[in-house]
Design an enzyme around this catalytic site. Structure first.
Site, PDB file in Angstrom:
ATOM      1  N   LYS A  31       0.852  -1.189   0.000  1.00 61.70           N
ATOM      2  CA  LYS A  31       0.000   0.000   0.000  1.00 61.70           C
ATOM      3  C   LYS A  31       0.888   1.239   0.000  1.00 61.70           C
ATOM      4  CE  LYS A  31      -4.170  -1.922   0.827  1.00 61.70           C
ATOM      5  NZ  LYS A  31      -5.489  -1.573   0.288  1.00 61.70           N
ATOM      6  N   HIS A  80     -10.480  -8.675  -5.958  1.00 64.21           N
ATOM      7  CA  HIS A  80     -10.194  -7.943  -4.732  1.00 64.21           C
ATOM      8  C   HIS A  80     -10.711  -8.770  -3.564  1.00 64.21           C
ATOM      9  CE1 HIS A  80     -11.427  -4.743  -1.695  1.00 64.21           C
ATOM     10  NE2 HIS A  80     -10.128  -4.684  -1.735  1.00 64.21           N
TER      11      HIS A  80
END
Lengths: 473, 473
Positions: free
Chosen positions: B265, B384
């Site tokens: 991230k 996802h």
């Protein structure tokens, strides 16, 4: 502004007008319906009548229905919209109030009300000065909270709720300054105006410096344009005459008293659309402007076929031919839910008119962004209006567009629909087919208290009349 | 299915896990915060402690705060997500149950719950047979109701609520058939499968006939692929190792025990991103796969600059560089909120991986549409997952994709995050870095009753522990 003004309360109401009964606002989007069975074994049964209520005479036709859900019975019986608002009132410790709203079609308004309540935590306890002192940061706070962002972002329910809350803040600001909103915007320093806009995701189309530049250049001639607007008003066009549910006779009757350009709702039945477009074209003559609106009814191929049959009536634009999410499938004019969708349509040269909306975009802040982008891309802004209060609000934005940004009336007009204005304290005034600039302080968002009380859903007297003989569990 | 199964009740709960305290799920999207003042003059004051609660030991650190809003105090103190679900249970008259959920980040879950309640009127009173007998019509009913459509359409809150409700219906269907959902899909006649999809707005990219054709062609080798999946499972990759809030030590510790490909991230601080990407690249070596995810942090130009600095670490893809509404600004991989957004990205060749989501799209129905479009455009589907339950659900869809549609594992893998599985009755099983096909009937959506009870917001015991010494008005 003298002293700090703390917002101490936010109230929100679900206000619905039974417009479905008159087919005001009917369009082509009809959904499937299946009958529901009576369930005697369930613990709580509510007996409802169908709301065959005439809103003018208050006479009621009763058709009873049972359900276990108190919100259930009336709603699934209706495919037509009940024009509604989530209506927000904010109060300050100094006794000021600000009013805001967002427009909805009936069912689901309670979901928007719930979202407004979730956003109220960001507003209550803050001062107006704190908010407008860095309006961009406050806009970001509301639209980009780390947890809330997931349920949007900047679209659907949460975007409508954001609009309602921020419309109330802008109304409060304009009231505290003692000016109608359009005048507050027109008088504001360009740098201050730009500081109200969140440029996130649009800097590839419009930077802060470019926005400032547009506003500074448009200072020239601003006073004359303001005088011109006060004298002549802003050109309007109407949709009232051509709702799908209207009979030919109704169509003829309403149209004679209305404004020059007309918009016809299409998409349910091709033959009927041809007939209605022909009727309207005959009535208005070959030179007046006609537009068509399909309310997202078609797939891309279907839109092309359908429109080719309506081309003989020479529409100026085709509104919402397909899904509002479809950038590449769009043509000519579009309502978008945020500045990012508008940006792409402009970048892709996919629209020739920008249709802003005072209650679907993120309030004045996001409308400013879209108005400035439209100016940069040389595309005229022709606002969406109608519904409940959209005409009252959007006239402020389009006056600002003319006076402070575009400086042009070419190919521009503002939609007008002649109903439900009687519920507002500062209703629209039309003179010679033009919107007259409002003079009352604020954003014209305040509704008449009696209207809010009578039309509140489901407890207001208008709804109560046709409401359940209810047995509580 | 023997006899009609009438759905007689729908219940929905707001279930939140205090993940913010452990920085599970932290990403770069941080919002502005301003302090709120104590308002002694207001009628009802709630005293809250800040939720410095350890969910494992239930020890609490108290930091008190006052507010007039019962939902207020905890929330604005937190920018990190509390992984949550709107959890739906439907009951039939024959004693069957179906479970559904949609994933959220904490605040705003109550708005999704409200939307589920609004949709429940379309479900309660209907039979399962009526629904799945014409699932396309039922899908259209939920997503295109004439009044509700305005508050979407097919996006944001109402789309999440639709997913939760329809996930419960699919779970019920699979349970009644006695099969795990992936097997129900794999065994279903192609014509029946296609009848579950609403092709509206996507026929310019995929017609019903084309979808049928894809399914019929993929019948060849289906049995072998099913056996292969039962034996080997479906390849997984993980995000757990590289949350922004994790320290280097945590990063190293978790990564040794995890699966091969890694996702980092990024987006909060470029120097820190470079450092963390370097650390991960060193740990996994030059040949393993690394992906980066910016969680919508950047403008288009900013994304280009930032990514050029991270290019040396050779990421396979860059996830969500900018606004999820931005078709033209997107690159490589994207979570979309509906099939229309995916369609455009595929048509514009703007993505190289399709990231389906079991709870953000309109349940199995819309995922089927996207999986089939991806196949037609030769783009691999890489789901996802993570959050709460997303791994449990999406494994069914990706198994179906491999067995019945794409017949390929090339460039394909399914995200996996190792947390919160203990709250599910049929939790994910990973073996040799692969998802093992679940065998229990249903969609693996059922949560443990104790988890639902303890984590219910705000009344569950986990939240109650840190909740208000409340004075009612």
């Amino acid at each position: 502004m003298a002293g700090a003004t703390t917002i101490v309360q936010l109230r929100v109401s679900d206000v619905r007008f039974p417009t479905s009964l008159e087919q005001h606002g009917s369009d082509a989007m009809v959904s499937a319906r299946l009958p529901l069975a009576f369930q005697p074994e369930l613990p709580a049964i509510y007996l409802f009548c169908e709301a065959a209520l005439d809103p003018l005479t208050l006479s009621v036709q009763i058709a009873s229905t049972c359900s276990t859900d108190p919100h259930f019975a009336r709603d699934p019986l209706h495919t037509e919209p009940d024009y509604s608002v989530a209506y927000v009132v904010i109060e300050t410790d100094g006794g000021h109030e600000g009013y805001g709203l967002t427009f909805t079609l009936g069912k689901g308004t309670e979901v928007v009300v719930c979202a407004v309540e979730a956003l109220s935590a960001f507003v209550v306890g803050r001062t107006l000065q704190e908010i407008v002192g860095d309006f961009r940061a406050f806009y970001r706070l509301l639209t980009s909270d780390g947890q809330m962002r997931w349920i949007g972002p900047e679209k659907g329910v949460i975007q409508l709720a954001t609009a309602a809350v921020l419309n109330a803040v802008w109304d409060l600001w304009a009231r505290v300054e003692g000016k109608p909103l359009w005048k507050l915007l027109v008088d504001m320093e360009p740098r201050k105006l730009v500081s109200c806009i969140d440029f996130r995701y649009i800097t590839d189309a419009l930077t802060e410096e470019e926005a400032l530049d547009i506003l500074v250049k448009a200072q020239e001639g601003k006073c004359q344009r303001e005088e011109e607007m006060l004298r002549d008003g802003y050109p309007a066009y109407t949709t009232s005459c051509a709702w799908i549910g209207y009979s030919d006779q109704q169509l003829k009757e309403v149209s004679v008293t209305l404004l020059h350009p007309f918009k016809v709702k299409v998409g349910a039945d091709l033959q009927d659309d041809v007939r209605r477009c022909r009727l309207v074209r005959q009535m208005i003559g070959p030179d007046n402007t006609l537009m068509i609106d399909a309310n997202q009814r078609w797939d891309v191929q279907e839109a092309i076929t359908w429109v080719s049959h309506l081309a003989e009536f020479k529409p100026l634009w085709i509104e919402e031919p397909t899904s509002p999410d479809d950038i590449l499938g769009h043509a000519v004019i579009s309502k978008c839910h945020n500045r990012v969708m508008f940006k792409q349509l402009l970048q892709a040269s996919a629209l020739q008119f920008v249709q802003i909306d005072s209650c679907r975009l993120g309030s004045v802040n996001e409308n400013l962004a879209v108005i400035l982008m439209a100016c940069k891309f040389h595309v005229p802004v022709c606002p969406h209006a109608g519904g409940v209060g959209l005409c009252e609000l959007v006239r402020h934005l389009i006056l600002f567009d003319y006076i402070s940004v575009s400086a042009s009336l070419q190919n521009r007009m503002c939609e007008y629909v002649d109903h439900l204005h009687e519920h507002f304290k500062s209703p629209v005034v039309i003179r010679n087919a033009c919107y007259v600039p409002p003079k009352d302080p604020g954003y014209s968002t305040e509704m008449r208290e009696e209207s809010v009380r009578r039309y509140q859903y489901p407890q207001g007297e208008v709804w109560f009349e046709c409401l359940p003989l209810r047995e509580c569990p």
